[in-house]
Design a protein around this motif. Structure first.
Motif, PDB file in Angstrom:
ATOM      1  N   SER A  44       0.869  -1.161   0.000  1.00 54.98           N
ATOM      2  CA  SER A  44       0.000   0.000   0.000  1.00 54.98           C
ATOM      3  C   SER A  44       0.913   1.221   0.000  1.00 54.98           C
ATOM      4  N   PRO A  46       2.730   4.504  -2.654  1.00 51.40           N
ATOM      5  CA  PRO A  46       2.447   5.314  -3.845  1.00 51.40           C
ATOM      6  C   PRO A  46       3.161   4.795  -5.089  1.00 51.40           C
ATOM      7  N   ALA A  47       2.543   5.054  -6.236  1.00 44.80           N
ATOM      8  CA  ALA A  47       3.162   4.771  -7.531  1.00 44.80           C
ATOM      9  C   ALA A  47       4.084   5.926  -7.870  1.00 44.80           C
ATOM     10  N   GLN A  50       2.459   8.245 -10.907  1.00 50.19           N
ATOM     11  CA  GLN A  50       1.044   8.562 -10.836  1.00 50.19           C
ATOM     12  C   GLN A  50       0.655   8.971  -9.422  1.00 50.19           C
ATOM     13  N   GLU A  51      -0.433   9.689  -9.346  1.00 55.88           N
ATOM     14  CA  GLU A  51      -0.970  10.122  -8.054  1.00 55.88           C
ATOM     15  C   GLU A  51      -1.957   9.071  -7.551  1.00 55.88           C
ATOM     16  N   ARG A  52      -1.435   7.909  -7.164  1.00 55.31           N
ATOM     17  CA  ARG A  52      -2.294   6.846  -6.664  1.00 55.31           C
ATOM     18  C   ARG A  52      -1.478   5.915  -5.783  1.00 55.31           C
ATOM     19  N   VAL A  53      -2.178   5.054  -5.081  1.00 53.57           N
ATOM     20  CA  VAL A  53      -1.542   4.066  -4.215  1.00 53.57           C
ATOM     21  C   VAL A  53      -1.637   2.705  -4.891  1.00 53.57           C
ATOM     22  N   VAL A  54      -0.551   1.952  -4.864  1.00 52.00           N
ATOM     23  CA  VAL A  54      -0.515   0.612  -5.440  1.00 52.00           C
ATOM     24  C   VAL A  54      -0.845  -0.393  -4.336  1.00 52.00           C
ATOM     25  N   GLU A  55      -1.809  -1.247  -4.629  1.00 51.57           N
ATOM     26  CA  GLU A  55      -2.191  -2.312  -3.700  1.00 51.57           C
ATOM     27  C   GLU A  55      -1.710  -3.653  -4.258  1.00 51.57           C
ATOM     28  N   GLU A  58      -3.621  -5.510  -7.238  1.00 48.82           N
ATOM     29  CA  GLU A  58      -3.538  -5.060  -8.638  1.00 48.82           C
ATOM     30  C   GLU A  58      -2.308  -5.621  -9.353  1.00 48.82           C
ATOM     31  N   VAL A 118       4.662  -0.925 -13.434  1.00 45.91           N
ATOM     32  CA  VAL A 118       4.325   0.007 -12.365  1.00 45.91           C
ATOM     33  C   VAL A 118       5.553   0.096 -11.469  1.00 45.91           C
TER      34      VAL A 118
END
Length: 172
Positions: A44, A46-47, A50-55, A58, A118
């Motif tokens: 959990s 950040p990527a 990108q402005e997102r969190v990697v779980e 995915e 990613v």
């Protein structure tokens, strides 16, 4: 008894020589991992681009290489062109940017190419700690269900890919 004392240095020398010979015959890249056969730790973070969190979820669905890298790592510079070639051949590679500065990592990927599907930012080294990483580069083979199948410490090059990683990766 006095004669025995004369042989003590020889006995010590022989014992030390045996330990040194044994140590020199070991492969320093063969680092056992307690996580082989176990699920990839929860992710959990950040990527990178990108402005997102990697779980963790995915990342699942197809086998991939999890490559731990950093801009401060000289061996990572040597390894990087080969990773680009592997990605061009269709090998899925997930990057774990380990204890690095995000700005430097972005410049690195812009300049040298981005082989990663990613890239996970692990600034504090939490994910690396969960994986048992002791330095960069390290590469893990993870199957489609998220189970770690192999760990390689050191750079990935043509010999390592053909002899160690490809035989495992191709069976997944």
């Amino acid at each position: 008894m006095n004669r025995f004392k004369l042989f003590i240095p020889l006995i010590v020398f022989v014992v030390i020589s045996i330990f040194l010979w044994r140590g020199l015959s070991l492969d320093p890249n063969n680092v056992p991992s307690a996580l082989i056969g176990k699920p990839l730790p929860k992710v959990s973070l950040p990527a990178l681009k990108q402005e997102r969190v990697v779980e963790r979820e995915e990342l699942l669905g197809q086998p991939f290489l999890l490559n731990v890298w950093a801009t401060w790592c000289p061996t990572c510079i040597h390894e990087h062109p080969y990773l680009v070639k592997l990605a061009e051949r269709g090998v899925k590679i997930v990057g774990l940017n380990y204890k690095d500065e995000t700005d430097k990592a972005l410049v690195w990927l812009e300049r040298l190419g981005d082989p990663y599907s990613v890239n996970i930012v692990d600034t504090e080294g939490r994910m690396g700690l969960s994986l048992g990483v002791y330095g960069a580069p390290e590469t893990f083979i993870v199957d489609s269900k998220g189970v770690i199948r192999y760990r390689h410490a050191g750079d990935v090059n043509d010999r390592v890919w053909k002899e160690k990683l490809a035989p495992i990766y191709s069976t997944l």
